[in-house]
Scaffold this motif. Sequence first.
Motif, short mmCIF file in Angstrom:
data_model
loop_
_atom_site.label_atom_id
_atom_site.label_comp_id
_atom_site.label_asym_id
_atom_site.label_seq_id
_atom_site.Cartn_x
_atom_site.Cartn_y
_atom_site.Cartn_z
N ALA A 116 29.13 26.99 -22.65
CA ALA A 116 29.69 27.56 -23.88
C ALA A 116 29.53 26.64 -25.08
CB ALA A 116 31.16 27.89 -23.68
N GLN A 117 29.26 25.36 -24.82
CA GLN A 117 29.08 24.39 -25.90
C GLN A 117 27.63 23.94 -26.00
OE1 GLN A 117 32.39 21.65 -24.80
NE2 GLN A 117 33.33 22.28 -26.71
N GLY A 118 26.73 24.87 -25.73
CA GLY A 118 25.32 24.61 -25.99
C GLY A 118 24.55 23.93 -24.89
N GLY A 119 25.14 23.82 -23.69
CA GLY A 119 24.47 23.16 -22.59
C GLY A 119 23.54 24.07 -21.82
N PRO A 120 22.91 23.55 -20.76
CA PRO A 120 21.91 24.33 -20.01
C PRO A 120 22.55 25.33 -19.05
CG PRO A 120 22.16 22.14 -19.07
CD PRO A 120 23.01 22.16 -20.31
N ASP A 121 21.69 26.07 -18.37
CA ASP A 121 22.10 27.07 -17.40
C ASP A 121 22.94 26.43 -16.30
OD1 ASP A 121 22.08 29.46 -15.74
OD2 ASP A 121 20.54 28.45 -14.56
N PRO A 122 24.18 26.88 -16.08
CA PRO A 122 25.03 26.22 -15.10
C PRO A 122 24.53 26.32 -13.67
CG PRO A 122 26.10 28.18 -16.00
CD PRO A 122 24.89 27.94 -16.83
N GLU A 123 23.89 27.41 -13.32
CA GLU A 123 23.38 27.53 -11.95
C GLU A 123 22.31 26.47 -11.67
OE1 GLU A 123 22.84 28.70 -8.08
OE2 GLU A 123 24.43 29.35 -9.46
N ALA A 124 21.43 26.25 -12.62
CA ALA A 124 20.39 25.24 -12.43
C ALA A 124 21.01 23.85 -12.30
CB ALA A 124 19.41 25.28 -13.61
N VAL A 125 22.01 23.56 -13.11
CA VAL A 125 22.66 22.24 -13.04
C VAL A 125 23.40 22.09 -11.72
CG1 VAL A 125 24.40 20.76 -14.09
CG2 VAL A 125 22.87 22.09 -15.55
N PHE A 126 24.17 23.09 -11.34
CA PHE A 126 24.98 22.99 -10.12
C PHE A 126 24.11 22.84 -8.88
CE2 PHE A 126 27.51 24.56 -6.57
CZ PHE A 126 28.73 23.94 -6.79
N SER A 127 23.08 23.65 -8.78
CA SER A 127 22.26 23.64 -7.57
C SER A 127 21.42 22.38 -7.45
CB SER A 127 21.37 24.88 -7.54
OG SER A 127 20.50 24.91 -8.66
N ALA A 128 21.18 21.69 -8.56
CA ALA A 128 20.39 20.45 -8.52
C ALA A 128 21.26 19.21 -8.35
CB ALA A 128 19.57 20.32 -9.80
N HIS A 129 22.55 19.33 -8.55
CA HIS A 129 23.44 18.16 -8.55
C HIS A 129 23.81 17.78 -7.12
CE1 HIS A 129 26.97 15.66 -9.39
NE2 HIS A 129 26.53 15.57 -10.62
N PRO A 130 23.94 16.49 -6.81
CA PRO A 130 24.32 16.08 -5.45
C PRO A 130 25.61 16.72 -4.94
CG PRO A 130 23.58 14.17 -6.70
CD PRO A 130 23.64 15.32 -7.68
N LEU A 131 26.55 16.99 -5.83
CA LEU A 131 27.80 17.61 -5.39
C LEU A 131 27.65 19.10 -5.11
CD1 LEU A 131 30.39 15.98 -7.85
CD2 LEU A 131 30.06 15.46 -5.42
N GLY A 132 26.67 19.74 -5.73
CA GLY A 132 26.56 21.18 -5.61
C GLY A 132 25.48 21.67 -4.69
#
Length: 319
Positions: free
Chosen positions: A245-261
């Motif tokens: 909502a504050q101009g960042g990237p697609d959350p699915e791409a970030v989550f699925s690439a992150h070690p926690l996700g």
Amino acid sequence: MDVIAPPATGVRHHWAGLPAPVREAVEDILGARVVEARSQSGGFSPGVAARVRLADGRRAFVKAVSAEANPGSPDLHRAEARHTAALPPGVPAPRLLGSYDDGTHVALVLEDIDGRQPRVPWDAAELDRVLTAVGELGAALTPAPIDAPAAADRKARMFSGWRDLLAEGNDTGRLDPWAARSLGLLAELESGWAEPATGDSLAHSDLRADNILLTEDRVVFVDWPHALRTAPWFDLLAMLPSVSAQGGPDPEAVFSAHPLGRDADAAGVTAVLTALTGYFVAASLKPAPPGLPTLRAFQGAQGAAALRWLRGRLGNAAP
């Protein structure tokens, strides 16, 4: 992506406007007189949030609220005091120097962090720094090093938004058309959030740009009233709608690439995301709480971002 969230701001009060006993108690904690106080605009708490300079040159950060300004804020400050005081050394959070509580006013005196909030719209390099730090925080706080409420208990009333809207049978005209058509499915998915959110990681659970400070060499996480025990990926998931909502990237791409996700159970993540989305959407439809003029619009922006993410995850499973 465009910024759709308004600034995260509450109604700020000035240090000089605090009752004299509160100011005197803060100065007693610090052991010196406050000679300068600069209000900070970020964050939702309706009260004082000021960087103060003392007569001896030292600095501190002071937060103070009253039940008169917002009935719920003192309890949040009390929880923040408990959690912050209990965090082990090395956790990237401000140290609690002391607190004051007279039953109506609650003041927290914290270490002043020489840093700034991330830029909004999000800068890619700064977001990478923060995402790395979120992963490190999750590792450092697993198993949970302090006593904190379990997510299933702490969020039980909050994470029933879709079910509440379905039971009420109204306000669907104010919903996104896809959400209105899918309300039954969303309520069903939401009902299964508690089990996948259960875990023994300590989560901040309210990570947003205004609760993060960047220094030259650290990422520091501030404002810990909502800390809870949960799955290790909860903080990442709960943070990403505000990032989007504050101009960042697609959350699915970030989550699925992150070690926690990347290794999280997909169905469990979808259930928790459904509950989180329902909370944001349902809360955004309520009247604004006292002293928090932008909260509902900010929740609405987070809800819209989370709903886009959720709709993408559900794909053909929803109408």
